[in-house]
Design a protein around this motif. Structure first.
Motif, PDB file in Angstrom:
ATOM      1  N   GLY A 238     -49.877 143.774  42.983  1.00  0.00           N
ATOM      2  CA  GLY A 238     -51.266 143.318  42.861  1.00  0.00           C
ATOM      3  C   GLY A 238     -51.433 142.286  41.761  1.00  0.00           C
ATOM      4  N   TYR A 239     -50.712 142.461  40.648  1.00  0.00           N
ATOM      5  CA  TYR A 239     -50.821 141.501  39.552  1.00  0.00           C
ATOM      6  C   TYR A 239     -50.323 140.127  39.979  1.00  0.00           C
ATOM      7  CZ  TYR A 239     -49.636 139.175  35.180  1.00  0.00           C
ATOM      8  OH  TYR A 239     -49.515 138.256  34.174  1.00  0.00           O
ATOM      9  N   PHE A 240     -49.157 140.106  40.626  1.00  0.00           N
ATOM     10  CA  PHE A 240     -48.601 138.813  41.058  1.00  0.00           C
ATOM     11  C   PHE A 240     -49.477 138.166  42.120  1.00  0.00           C
ATOM     12  CE2 PHE A 240     -44.186 140.461  39.804  1.00  0.00           C
ATOM     13  CZ  PHE A 240     -44.305 139.897  38.546  1.00  0.00           C
ATOM     14  N   LEU A 241     -50.064 138.981  43.012  1.00  0.00           N
ATOM     15  CA  LEU A 241     -50.936 138.427  44.050  1.00  0.00           C
ATOM     16  C   LEU A 241     -52.203 137.851  43.430  1.00  0.00           C
ATOM     17  CD1 LEU A 241     -51.294 138.006  47.067  1.00  0.00           C
ATOM     18  CD2 LEU A 241     -52.374 140.264  47.189  1.00  0.00           C
ATOM     19  N   ASP A 242     -52.764 138.533  42.434  1.00  0.00           N
ATOM     20  CA  ASP A 242     -53.938 137.989  41.749  1.00  0.00           C
ATOM     21  C   ASP A 242     -53.614 136.672  41.066  1.00  0.00           C
ATOM     22  OD1 ASP A 242     -55.406 140.157  42.568  1.00  0.00           O
ATOM     23  OD2 ASP A 242     -55.175 141.266  40.670  1.00  0.00           O
ATOM     24  N   GLU A 243     -52.445 136.602  40.454  1.00  0.00           N
ATOM     25  CA  GLU A 243     -52.049 135.353  39.808  1.00  0.00           C
ATOM     26  C   GLU A 243     -51.928 134.223  40.831  1.00  0.00           C
ATOM     27  OE1 GLU A 243     -51.501 134.496  36.570  1.00  0.00           O
ATOM     28  OE2 GLU A 243     -52.476 136.407  36.110  1.00  0.00           O
ATOM     29  N   ALA A 244     -51.339 134.519  42.003  1.00  0.00           N
ATOM     30  CA  ALA A 244     -51.199 133.478  43.042  1.00  0.00           C
ATOM     31  C   ALA A 244     -52.563 133.044  43.557  1.00  0.00           C
ATOM     32  CB  ALA A 244     -50.332 134.014  44.190  1.00  0.00           C
ATOM     33  N   GLU A 245     -53.492 133.993  43.709  1.00  0.00           N
ATOM     34  CA  GLU A 245     -54.830 133.627  44.165  1.00  0.00           C
ATOM     35  C   GLU A 245     -55.530 132.741  43.138  1.00  0.00           C
ATOM     36  OE1 GLU A 245     -56.931 137.169  45.059  1.00  0.00           O
ATOM     37  OE2 GLU A 245     -55.682 137.713  46.771  1.00  0.00           O
ATOM     38  N   ARG A 246     -55.354 133.058  41.872  1.00  0.00           N
ATOM     39  CA  ARG A 246     -55.977 132.217  40.847  1.00  0.00           C
ATOM     40  C   ARG A 246     -55.364 130.811  40.850  1.00  0.00           C
ATOM     41  NH1 ARG A 246     -56.362 137.165  37.949  1.00  0.00           N
ATOM     42  NH2 ARG A 246     -54.282 136.911  37.057  1.00  0.00           N
ATOM     43  N   ARG A 247     -54.067 130.737  41.099  1.00  0.00           N
ATOM     44  CA  ARG A 247     -53.432 129.412  41.175  1.00  0.00           C
ATOM     45  C   ARG A 247     -54.001 128.607  42.346  1.00  0.00           C
ATOM     46  NH1 ARG A 247     -47.453 129.606  42.001  1.00  0.00           N
ATOM     47  NH2 ARG A 247     -47.919 127.429  42.392  1.00  0.00           N
ATOM     48  N   ALA A 248     -54.179 129.276  43.496  1.00  0.00           N
ATOM     49  CA  ALA A 248     -54.720 128.558  44.656  1.00  0.00           C
ATOM     50  C   ALA A 248     -56.137 128.082  44.384  1.00  0.00           C
ATOM     51  CB  ALA A 248     -54.685 129.470  45.890  1.00  0.00           C
ATOM     52  N   GLU A 249     -56.943 128.932  43.778  1.00  0.00           N
ATOM     53  CA  GLU A 249     -58.308 128.539  43.448  1.00  0.00           C
ATOM     54  C   GLU A 249     -58.321 127.396  42.449  1.00  0.00           C
ATOM     55  OE1 GLU A 249     -62.448 130.619  41.821  1.00  0.00           O
ATOM     56  OE2 GLU A 249     -60.569 131.748  41.878  1.00  0.00           O
ATOM     57  N   THR A 250     -57.459 127.481  41.434  1.00  0.00           N
ATOM     58  CA  THR A 250     -57.397 126.404  40.435  1.00  0.00           C
ATOM     59  C   THR A 250     -56.933 125.102  41.066  1.00  0.00           C
ATOM     60  OG1 THR A 250     -56.919 128.040  38.721  1.00  0.00           O
ATOM     61  CG2 THR A 250     -56.375 125.748  38.242  1.00  0.00           C
ATOM     62  N   ALA A 251     -55.962 125.224  42.024  1.00  0.00           N
ATOM     63  CA  ALA A 251     -55.463 124.016  42.691  1.00  0.00           C
ATOM     64  C   ALA A 251     -56.559 123.357  43.514  1.00  0.00           C
ATOM     65  CB  ALA A 251     -54.272 124.376  43.574  1.00  0.00           C
ATOM     66  N   ALA A 252     -57.379 124.143  44.202  1.00  0.00           N
ATOM     67  CA  ALA A 252     -58.478 123.563  45.001  1.00  0.00           C
ATOM     68  C   ALA A 252     -59.468 122.867  44.097  1.00  0.00           C
ATOM     69  CB  ALA A 252     -59.156 124.673  45.808  1.00  0.00           C
ATOM     70  N   ILE A 253     -59.832 123.502  42.975  1.00  0.00           N
ATOM     71  CA  ILE A 253     -60.776 122.874  42.046  1.00  0.00           C
ATOM     72  C   ILE A 253     -60.176 121.596  41.469  1.00  0.00           C
ATOM     73  CG2 ILE A 253     -61.972 123.200  39.860  1.00  0.00           C
ATOM     74  CD1 ILE A 253     -62.159 126.173  40.524  1.00  0.00           C
ATOM     75  N   SER A 254     -58.897 121.633  41.093  1.00  0.00           N
ATOM     76  CA  SER A 254     -58.248 120.457  40.495  1.00  0.00           C
ATOM     77  C   SER A 254     -58.175 119.307  41.494  1.00  0.00           C
ATOM     78  CB  SER A 254     -56.841 120.840  40.013  1.00  0.00           C
ATOM     79  OG  SER A 254     -56.897 121.877  39.041  1.00  0.00           O
ATOM     80  N   THR A 255     -57.907 119.625  42.775  1.00  0.00           N
ATOM     81  CA  THR A 255     -57.845 118.563  43.793  1.00  0.00           C
ATOM     82  C   THR A 255     -59.206 117.883  43.942  1.00  0.00           C
ATOM     83  OG1 THR A 255     -56.124 119.770  44.967  1.00  0.00           O
ATOM     84  CG2 THR A 255     -57.306 118.068  46.200  1.00  0.00           C
ATOM     85  N   ALA A 256     -60.262 118.704  43.969  1.00  0.00           N
ATOM     86  CA  ALA A 256     -61.614 118.135  44.074  1.00  0.00           C
ATOM     87  C   ALA A 256     -61.927 117.264  42.874  1.00  0.00           C
ATOM     88  CB  ALA A 256     -62.631 119.261  44.205  1.00  0.00           C
ATOM     89  N   ILE A 257     -61.597 117.704  41.685  1.00  0.00           N
ATOM     90  CA  ILE A 257     -61.865 116.911  40.476  1.00  0.00           C
ATOM     91  C   ILE A 257     -61.063 115.622  40.506  1.00  0.00           C
ATOM     92  CG2 ILE A 257     -61.598 116.895  37.983  1.00  0.00           C
ATOM     93  CD1 ILE A 257     -62.194 119.885  37.994  1.00  0.00           C
ATOM     94  N   LEU A 258     -59.783 115.727  40.958  1.00  0.00           N
ATOM     95  CA  LEU A 258     -58.934 114.529  41.020  1.00  0.00           C
ATOM     96  C   LEU A 258     -59.557 113.465  41.923  1.00  0.00           C
ATOM     97  CD1 LEU A 258     -56.245 113.003  40.544  1.00  0.00           C
ATOM     98  CD2 LEU A 258     -55.320 114.269  42.505  1.00  0.00           C
ATOM     99  N   ILE A 259     -59.915 113.846  43.145  1.00  0.00           N
ATOM    100  CA  ILE A 259     -60.466 112.862  44.090  1.00  0.00           C
ATOM    101  C   ILE A 259     -61.825 112.383  43.616  1.00  0.00           C
ATOM    102  CG2 ILE A 259     -61.262 112.563  46.466  1.00  0.00           C
ATOM    103  CD1 ILE A 259     -59.050 114.443  47.325  1.00  0.00           C
TER     104      ILE A 259
END
Length: 498
Positions: free
Chosen positions: A52-73
């Motif tokens: 569960g800990y590793f899955l939560d970390e991966a979900e946070r990475r995916a969410e951060t990546a989506a936000i970062s992509t939006a900010i980049l564009i």
């Protein structure tokens, strides 16, 4: 009945069962079991927590990546100058020159997964997985698309080049993670740690079991030597409180048993001596009685001699009766059936009766026999017959062992809480080494001369038993050449309560 073959097959099971009955094996297994349970609990806890800990970390990475992509564009679109804003006004240019390169850049550097950009309520503008070089590098590092990580979508406004904004949806899915590989490494590490901990616990358990059971094994060897007849062997100190207590109890038991065996051996030796003496003593009256009977039967004696033979026969019969009575009393004492008839009375009466009964014997031996009693009655609860038997033994011995011209004094004193009887004589006395033994059965002393042959060694033993049955004590004091004093103390309170 099982067949021999069946017994042979079951023999290893029996040996295995006896092995598990050993204390050191149980200690080792106990320690190993504790370690195994601790590791099992830790493993189960980690297996529940880490995924569960590793899955939560991966979900946070995916969410951060989506936000970062939006900010980049969004930042790139805001930084375009006026001449390049045509890219934003033309959908084809916007999709191919702005969204696609930024989506690929985000997929490679930010998301490490597939980046999807879609117009709100419109078509998909860009889909960009990580490039081949990036995906190969990630796979070499143990990363792979993780289907358990859910897709994350971010809604963000982007300038459209016409003074307004267009709404885009930024979605990140198929994120590369090393969660599975990490869990596998953790599980492998836990398994290895379990094996290592088990090995260490077994080693430590064996050492600890030897340290703990070693003293018990030494104590067992000591007890084996004691059982084999080494009565002087004792358990040493082991430095473990419980084992030392057990060893101390063993030593106490060994001391008592050794003392009991020594007493039994001493009693056996005295019994042998007594039996030999009694056998020798019985021959004399039996031989005399046989001689007297044969002479009288043959008629070769006169009337005066016949009367003398009858008198001597009576003496020998009395002697045999006295010996048999003592032996019978001793056997009753040992069996706990010695009869007692305790009644209140004046203790002076049996004392006077015994002195009067032995006065003739004292006169014949040339010994002065004196009596000292209080003027007032000495009231006490006692068994008259047993008190007479007690005093008869003491006074008879005093008269017998006192030389002609000597003196025997019987003294009765009332001390309130107890009555004290003393029988003093001026005989040869008792050696100091014999004093602790005079009340032992079959003991007849070493300083009594010819009088020793006429005794059985039972009178004083019976006297002590009679005194103890009345709740009293008896003791002796003596000096060589100055006689002996036997002191009997009969408590009034104990006697009255019987």
């Amino acid at each position: 009945m099982p067949s021999p073959r069946t017994e042979a097959l079951l023999q290893p099971l029996g040996d295995l069962g006896s092995l598990f009955e050993r204390l050191n094996v149980r200690l080792v297994l106990t320690l190993a079991s504790v370690v195994m349970v601790a590791l099992l609990v830790s493993g189960v806890a980690l297996s529940q927590i880490l995924p569960g800990y590793f899955l939560d970390e991966a979900e946070r990475r995916a969410e951060t990546a989506a936000i970062s992509t939006a900010i980049l564009i969004q930042s790139v679109a805001e930084q375009l100058d006026i001449t390049n804003r045509a890219i934003l006004r033309t959908p084809e240019l916007r999709n191919t020159q702005l969204l696609q390169p930024r989506a690929q850049q985000a997929a490679n550097s930010l998301a490490q997964g597939t980046v999807e950009i879609q117009y709100e309520n419109g078509p998909i503008a860009a889909v960009a997985p990580p490039g081949p070089a990036v995906s190969d590098r990630l796979r070499q590092q143990g990363f792979a698309p993780d289907p358990q990580v859910p897709a994350h979508t971010i809604r963000a406004p982007i300038p459209d080049g016409l003074g307004g904004n267009m709404i885009l949806l930024f979605t990140v899915r198929d994120v590369y993670t090393n969660r599975v590989a990490t869990l596998q490494r953790v599980n492998g590490t836990l398994f290895g740690a379990t094996l290592a901990a088990l090995a260490v616990s077994l080693a430590v358990g064996i050492i600890a079991a030897r340290r703990l059971t070693g003293p018990l094994a030494r104590l067992r060897r000591v007890s084996g030597r004691f059982a084999a007849g080494e009565l002087d062997v004792r358990a040493p100190q082991f430095g473990i409180v419980e084992v030392d207590d057990l060893g101390q109890q063993f030593n106490v038991m060994a001391d008592r048993l050794s003392e009991s065996l020594r007493l039994l051996e001493a009693d056996r030796n005295r019994l042998r001596e007594f039996v030999a003496d009694v056998s020798h003593e019985l021959r004399t009256p039996i031989a005399a009685l046989r001689t007297f009977t044969e002479l009288q039967r043959d008629g070769e004696v006169g009337e005066s001699q016949r009367r003398e033979f009858l008198d001597r026969s009576t003496q020998q019969i009395n002697r045999l009766e006295w010996m048999s009575t003592n032996l019978l009393d001793l056997s009753r004492i040992d069996a706990g059936i010695f009869p007692m008839d305790v009644r209140p009375g004046d203790l002076r009466e049996p004392v006077r009766a015994v002195v009067e009964a032995h006065s003739e014997q004292a006169d014949a031996a040339g010994v002065s026999l004196a009596l000292q009693v209080p003027a007032e009655p000495v009231m006490l609860r006692f068994d008259r017959e047993r008190v007479v038997q007690l005093l008869s033994n003491l006074v008879g011995n005093a008269v017998k062992f006192t030389q002609r011209g000597g003196e025997v004094v019987v003294d009765l004193v009332d001390r309130g809480d107890e009555a004290v009887l003393e029988v003093r004589d001026s005989g040869p006395g008792i050696p100091e080494q014999d004093l602790p033994l005079v009340f032992d059965r079959f003991f007849r002393g070493t300083n009594v001369g010819e009088a020793r042959a006429s005794g059985s060694g039972l009178g004083l033993a019976i006297a002590r038993s009679i005194v103890e049955m009345h709740g009293g004590t008896i003791g002796v004091s003596s000096l060589l050449g100055r006689g002996a004093t036997f002191t009997v103390r009969l408590p009034r309170e104990r006697a009255e309560g019987q």
